[in-house]
Design a protein around this motif. Structure first.
Motif, PDB file in Angstrom:
ATOM      1  N   TRP A  16       0.835  -1.207   0.000  1.00  0.00           N
ATOM      2  CA  TRP A  16       0.000   0.000   0.000  1.00  0.00           C
ATOM      3  C   TRP A  16       0.866   1.252   0.000  1.00  0.00           C
ATOM      4  CZ3 TRP A  16      -3.122   2.067   4.723  1.00  0.00           C
ATOM      5  CH2 TRP A  16      -4.088   2.974   4.286  1.00  0.00           C
ATOM      6  N   TRP A  17       1.858   1.292   0.899  1.00  0.00           N
ATOM      7  CA  TRP A  17       2.685   2.492   1.015  1.00  0.00           C
ATOM      8  C   TRP A  17       3.678   2.633  -0.127  1.00  0.00           C
ATOM      9  CZ3 TRP A  17       0.538   5.876   3.805  1.00  0.00           C
ATOM     10  CH2 TRP A  17      -0.163   5.532   4.964  1.00  0.00           C
ATOM     11  N   GLU A  79       9.902   0.663   0.588  1.00  0.00           N
ATOM     12  CA  GLU A  79      11.119   0.928  -0.195  1.00  0.00           C
ATOM     13  C   GLU A  79      10.961   2.195  -1.023  1.00  0.00           C
ATOM     14  OE1 GLU A  79      14.048  -1.329  -3.432  1.00  0.00           O
ATOM     15  OE2 GLU A  79      12.148  -2.246  -2.809  1.00  0.00           O
ATOM     16  N   ALA A  80       9.773   2.398  -1.594  1.00  0.00           N
ATOM     17  CA  ALA A  80       9.548   3.574  -2.432  1.00  0.00           C
ATOM     18  C   ALA A  80       9.646   4.860  -1.615  1.00  0.00           C
ATOM     19  CB  ALA A  80       8.179   3.481  -3.102  1.00  0.00           C
ATOM     20  N   MET A  81       9.093   4.861  -0.406  1.00  0.00           N
ATOM     21  CA  MET A  81       9.193   6.041   0.457  1.00  0.00           C
ATOM     22  C   MET A  81      10.651   6.319   0.805  1.00  0.00           C
ATOM     23  SD  MET A  81       6.096   7.330   1.235  1.00  0.00           S
ATOM     24  CE  MET A  81       4.361   6.835   1.296  1.00  0.00           C
ATOM     25  N   VAL A  82      11.386   5.288   1.190  1.00  0.00           N
ATOM     26  CA  VAL A  82      12.777   5.470   1.600  1.00  0.00           C
ATOM     27  C   VAL A  82      13.632   5.929   0.426  1.00  0.00           C
ATOM     28  CG1 VAL A  82      14.841   4.233   2.389  1.00  0.00           C
ATOM     29  CG2 VAL A  82      12.659   3.917   3.579  1.00  0.00           C
ATOM     30  N   THR A  97      19.407  10.556   7.458  1.00  0.00           N
ATOM     31  CA  THR A  97      19.619   9.301   6.744  1.00  0.00           C
ATOM     32  C   THR A  97      18.365   8.443   6.855  1.00  0.00           C
ATOM     33  OG1 THR A  97      20.582   8.227   8.688  1.00  0.00           O
ATOM     34  CG2 THR A  97      22.104   9.359   7.182  1.00  0.00           C
ATOM     35  N   PHE A  98      18.223   7.500   5.918  1.00  0.00           N
ATOM     36  CA  PHE A  98      16.987   6.730   5.829  1.00  0.00           C
ATOM     37  C   PHE A  98      17.301   5.270   5.546  1.00  0.00           C
ATOM     38  CE2 PHE A  98      16.154  11.089   4.662  1.00  0.00           C
ATOM     39  CZ  PHE A  98      15.040  11.397   5.430  1.00  0.00           C
ATOM     40  N   ARG A  99      16.486   4.386   6.173  1.00  0.00           N
ATOM     41  CA  ARG A  99      16.642   2.944   5.972  1.00  0.00           C
ATOM     42  C   ARG A  99      15.278   2.284   5.871  1.00  0.00           C
ATOM     43  NH1 ARG A  99      21.269   0.282   9.750  1.00  0.00           N
ATOM     44  NH2 ARG A  99      20.690  -1.466   8.402  1.00  0.00           N
ATOM     45  N   GLN A 100      15.173   1.329   4.955  1.00  0.00           N
ATOM     46  CA  GLN A 100      13.991   0.470   4.929  1.00  0.00           C
ATOM     47  C   GLN A 100      14.168  -0.608   5.983  1.00  0.00           C
ATOM     48  OE1 GLN A 100      13.439  -1.920   1.441  1.00  0.00           O
ATOM     49  NE2 GLN A 100      11.310  -2.421   1.927  1.00  0.00           N
ATOM     50  N   VAL A 101      13.096  -0.921   6.717  1.00  0.00           N
ATOM     51  CA  VAL A 101      13.192  -1.868   7.826  1.00  0.00           C
ATOM     52  C   VAL A 101      11.991  -2.805   7.830  1.00  0.00           C
ATOM     53  CG1 VAL A 101      14.488  -0.255   9.284  1.00  0.00           C
ATOM     54  CG2 VAL A 101      11.983  -0.327   9.441  1.00  0.00           C
TER      55      VAL A 101
END
Length: 234
Positions: A16-17, A79-82, A97-101
């Motif tokens: 969804w996100w 993943e798309a947001m990050v 900084t940004f990470r997918q989790v």
């Protein structure tokens, strides 16, 4: 809630996100910074330090805090947001900084952060047990005494919410696929899972967390639908 249903709902949330229209919407808001209600809540941050922005989206809060001098790490399941947040950080010259989790497993050592922010995010974690696990995991990566600033929507009472859900065909269609939903679990647009809280159920759930003590719960406005919560890491 049975584990496979919780996993399904979490996977649905990730998809969804990741949708382009979601990313586009949050990208359009990134330069607006914190809302007035969020600005009030951010006053509870320490004057400096490492901040974890949980459910960071494309970085609206993270960029604001980095501009104020905090060392900010934003995490999100999308993943798309990050990817978008990272591209924006490069464009802006931001230190954030940004990470997918994974939603219930943060890739940080215990006590890594001096504060946390979770804006309208824990309501997307399925089941009360899952939300407690979420709070435990966020608490693990905060140092003792650190604040977790939490924003949550509430509905006035459970009966009104139940009546609204009973007449929502999209919700009923999506909910029929699951056997272990809890009261006030709902679906937006026939897909995205959200748990609604009443003011009482929100406070009760948060009070049950062994990782935190409730320091403050306030309305955004008198009779408002948001609760601004300051939790303190035990």
């Amino acid at each position: 809630m049975e584990s496979y249903e919780r996993r399904t709902l979490l996977d649905q949330a990730r998809v969804w996100w990741d949708e382009p229209d979601q990313v586009t919407f949050y990208r359009s808001e990134v330069d607006s910074g914190p809302t007035p209600a969020e600005q009030l809540l951010l006053r509870a941050l320490p004057t400096s330090g490492r901040v974890l922005d949980v459910g960071c989206g494309v970085g609206r809060i993270a960029f604001h805090l980095a501009d104020r001098g905090y060392a900010v790490t934003g995490v999100d399941i999308s993943e798309a947001m990050v990817d978008t947040a990272r591209a924006l950080a490069e464009q802006r010259g931001s230190t954030a900084t940004f990470r997918q989790v994974e939603p219930l497993a943060l890739p940080f050592t215990s006590g890594s952060f001096d504060a946390g922010f979770a804006g309208k995010v824990h309501c997307y974690v399925p089941s009360r047990a899952g939300r407690q696990e979420f709070l435990d995991e966020v608490g693990r990566v905060l140092r003792p005494g650190a604040p977790l600033l939490l924003v949550s929507y509430v509905v006035p009472n459970e009966q009104e919410a139940d009546d609204a859900l009973a007449s929502d065909e999209q919700h009923q269609r999506a909910a029929s696929r699951f056997r272990s939903l809890e009261p006030l679990d709902t679906f937006c647009g026939d897909r995205g899972y959200v748990h609604w809280f009443t003011p009482g159920s929100l406070r009760e759930e948060l009070a049950d967390s062994p990782a935190f003590e409730i320091e403050e719960v306030r309305e955004d406005t008198p009779g408002g639908v948001l609760r601004l919560v300051v939790l303190r890491r035990t």
